[in-house]
Design a protein around this motif. Structure first.
Motif, mmCIF file in Angstrom:
data_model
loop_
_atom_site.group_PDB
_atom_site.id
_atom_site.type_symbol
_atom_site.label_atom_id
_atom_site.label_comp_id
_atom_site.label_asym_id
_atom_site.label_seq_id
_atom_site.Cartn_x
_atom_site.Cartn_y
_atom_site.Cartn_z
ATOM 1 N N ASN A 1 0.978 -1.240 -0.049
ATOM 2 C CA ASN A 1 0.127 0.098 -0.016
ATOM 3 C C ASN A 1 0.879 1.349 0.036
ATOM 4 N N PRO A 2 1.317 1.796 -1.019
ATOM 5 C CA PRO A 2 2.223 2.777 -1.224
ATOM 6 C C PRO A 2 1.641 4.183 -0.903
ATOM 7 N N ASP A 3 0.213 4.436 -0.725
ATOM 8 C CA ASP A 3 -0.241 5.443 -0.186
ATOM 9 C C ASP A 3 -0.192 5.931 1.201
ATOM 10 N N LYS A 4 -0.013 4.585 2.080
ATOM 11 C CA LYS A 4 0.058 4.865 3.579
ATOM 12 C C LYS A 4 1.376 5.644 4.182
ATOM 13 N N ILE A 5 1.027 6.552 5.062
ATOM 14 C CA ILE A 5 2.018 7.207 5.851
ATOM 15 C C ILE A 5 2.630 5.693 6.781
ATOM 16 N N ILE A 6 3.727 5.538 6.904
ATOM 17 C CA ILE A 6 4.242 4.684 7.650
ATOM 18 C C ILE A 6 4.932 5.075 8.987
ATOM 19 N N LEU A 7 4.272 4.920 10.294
ATOM 20 C CA LEU A 7 4.923 5.184 11.614
ATOM 21 C C LEU A 7 5.843 4.069 12.075
ATOM 22 N N LEU A 8 7.298 4.764 12.352
ATOM 23 C CA LEU A 8 8.096 3.988 12.851
ATOM 24 C C LEU A 8 7.984 4.271 14.434
ATOM 25 N N ASP A 9 7.659 3.397 15.410
ATOM 26 C CA ASP A 9 7.412 3.572 16.647
ATOM 27 C C ASP A 9 8.753 3.075 17.396
ATOM 28 N N GLY A 10 9.159 4.134 18.179
ATOM 29 C CA GLY A 10 10.423 3.896 19.027
ATOM 30 C C GLY A 10 11.848 3.978 18.078
ATOM 31 N N PHE A 11 11.493 4.692 17.007
ATOM 32 C CA PHE A 11 12.700 4.665 16.091
ATOM 33 C C PHE A 11 12.892 6.091 15.414
ATOM 34 N N PRO A 12 14.240 6.623 15.296
ATOM 35 C CA PRO A 12 15.347 6.393 15.865
ATOM 36 C C PRO A 12 15.523 6.632 17.247
ATOM 37 N N ARG A 13 16.727 5.865 17.835
ATOM 38 C CA ARG A 13 17.121 6.140 19.062
ATOM 39 C C ARG A 13 17.941 7.294 19.221
ATOM 40 N N ASP A 14 18.539 7.771 18.142
ATOM 41 C CA ASP A 14 19.408 9.078 18.368
ATOM 42 C C ASP A 14 19.694 9.736 16.864
ATOM 43 N N VAL A 15 20.275 10.661 16.705
ATOM 44 C CA VAL A 15 20.391 11.259 15.315
ATOM 45 C C VAL A 15 21.125 10.195 14.577
ATOM 46 N N VAL A 16 22.252 9.738 14.885
ATOM 47 C CA VAL A 16 23.233 8.898 14.301
ATOM 48 C C VAL A 16 22.394 7.749 13.645
ATOM 49 N N GLN A 17 21.457 7.225 14.395
ATOM 50 C CA GLN A 17 20.701 6.181 13.781
ATOM 51 C C GLN A 17 19.768 6.769 12.956
ATOM 52 N N ALA A 18 19.191 7.824 12.984
ATOM 53 C CA ALA A 18 18.240 8.501 11.913
ATOM 54 C C ALA A 18 19.088 8.758 10.781
ATOM 55 N N ARG A 19 20.254 9.208 10.844
ATOM 56 C CA ARG A 19 20.880 9.389 9.492
ATOM 57 C C ARG A 19 21.527 8.355 8.894
ATOM 58 N N LYS A 20 21.526 7.199 9.487
ATOM 59 C CA LYS A 20 22.098 5.947 8.801
ATOM 60 C C LYS A 20 20.735 5.401 8.143
ATOM 61 N N PHE A 21 19.590 5.329 8.800
ATOM 62 C CA PHE A 21 18.240 5.007 8.071
ATOM 63 C C PHE A 21 17.917 5.657 6.921
ATOM 64 N N GLU A 22 18.155 7.021 6.927
ATOM 65 C CA GLU A 22 17.724 7.770 6.092
ATOM 66 C C GLU A 22 18.811 7.617 4.734
ATOM 67 N N HIS A 23 20.044 7.193 4.950
ATOM 68 C CA HIS A 23 20.889 6.995 4.050
ATOM 69 C C HIS A 23 20.731 5.913 3.504
ATOM 70 N N LYS A 24 20.174 4.687 4.249
ATOM 71 C CA LYS A 24 20.110 3.375 3.591
ATOM 72 C C LYS A 24 18.766 3.187 3.001
ATOM 73 N N VAL A 25 17.765 3.629 3.675
ATOM 74 C CA VAL A 25 16.365 3.188 3.256
ATOM 75 C C VAL A 25 15.566 4.421 2.705
ATOM 76 N N CYS A 26 15.170 5.530 3.353
ATOM 77 C CA CYS A 26 14.647 6.664 2.712
ATOM 78 C C CYS A 26 14.755 7.778 3.979
ATOM 79 N N LYS A 27 14.351 9.007 3.598
ATOM 80 C CA LYS A 27 14.352 10.209 4.316
ATOM 81 C C LYS A 27 13.038 10.097 4.813
ATOM 82 N N ALA A 28 12.944 10.568 6.209
ATOM 83 C CA ALA A 28 11.651 10.851 7.035
ATOM 84 C C ALA A 28 10.987 12.090 6.612
ATOM 85 N N THR A 29 9.671 11.779 6.640
ATOM 86 C CA THR A 29 8.977 12.860 6.268
ATOM 87 C C THR A 29 8.478 13.670 7.359
ATOM 88 N N TYR A 30 8.036 12.985 8.496
ATOM 89 C CA TYR A 30 7.784 13.629 9.688
ATOM 90 C C TYR A 30 8.356 13.220 10.933
#
Length: 200
Positions: free
Chosen positions: A85-114
């Motif tokens: 379902n490509p139209d759904k917003i995806i909530l990642l509950d409890g993630f990221p733990r810190d900014v480093v993890q956020a940046r790694k996720f955004e580099h490997k997977v995709c950017k966070a919208t919110y």
């Protein structure tokens, strides 16, 4: 594995801050997809795999699972959800733990919208977790482990707005610092809801 299209919302807060409760409301009212890093880890433990057995020992001690494992599990969940379902917003509950993890996720997977951050006192979070322990059956819902988890969380975010560093845009982030009973009202009146309401 690269993902270009999903709209991701990071849900940040300490253990027992109400992340899961508010995510349930968002899923029910706005038909979003919801993945908890903790649930994904526990599912891996329950699978009985070699990795799951190792994770169980880490979680029992209240320690943090390594970043790459968490991101790998979330990436699989995001890719599957977006394909279904490509139209759904995806909530990642409890993630990221810190900014480093956020940046790694955004580099490997995709950017966070919110980004949403639920800020509660240690006392409130401890009370909620001990209450949950009466029925949850979770290995990490005990006072000794709760203290370790809270210490880990506060250690990573030594300022109240720490988790939102790098996500300062009012259109992208929301910090709920009021008492827990007022969080839902504040969330429903937020820029986040106004924006996603037009997108759904």
């Amino acid at each position: 594995m690269e993902v270009l299209g999903p709209r991701i919302c990071f849900i940040i807060g300490g253990p027992g801050s109400g992340k899961g409760t508010q995510c349930e409301m968002l899923v029910e009212k706005y038909d979003m997809a919801h993945f908890s890093s903790g649930d994904l880890l526990r599912a891996e433990v329950e699978s009985g795999s070699e990795r799951g057995q190792a994770l169980q020992e880490i979680m029992k001690q209240g320690q943090l699972v390594d970043m790459d494992t968490v991101i790998e599990l979330l990436e699989e969940a995001v890719v599957k959800s977006y394909a279904e379902n490509p139209d759904k917003i995806i909530l990642l509950d409890g993630f990221p733990r810190d900014v480093v993890q956020a940046r790694k996720f955004e580099h490997k997977v995709c950017k966070a919208t919110y980004v949403l951050f639920f800020d509660c006192s240690n006392g409130t979070m401890t009370e909620r977790l001990l209450s949950r322990a009466l029925t949850s059956g979770r290995a990490d819902d005990n006072l000794e482990t709760i203290k370790k988890r809270l210490k880990n969380f506060r250690g990573r975010h030594n300022s109240r707005s720490g988790p939102l560093q790098g996500f300062r845009s009012a259109d992208k982030s929301l910090c709920c610092r009021r008492k827990r009973r007022n969080i839902r009202e504040r969330l429903q009146r937020s820029v986040f809801i106004k924006k996603v309401g037009h997108c759904i």
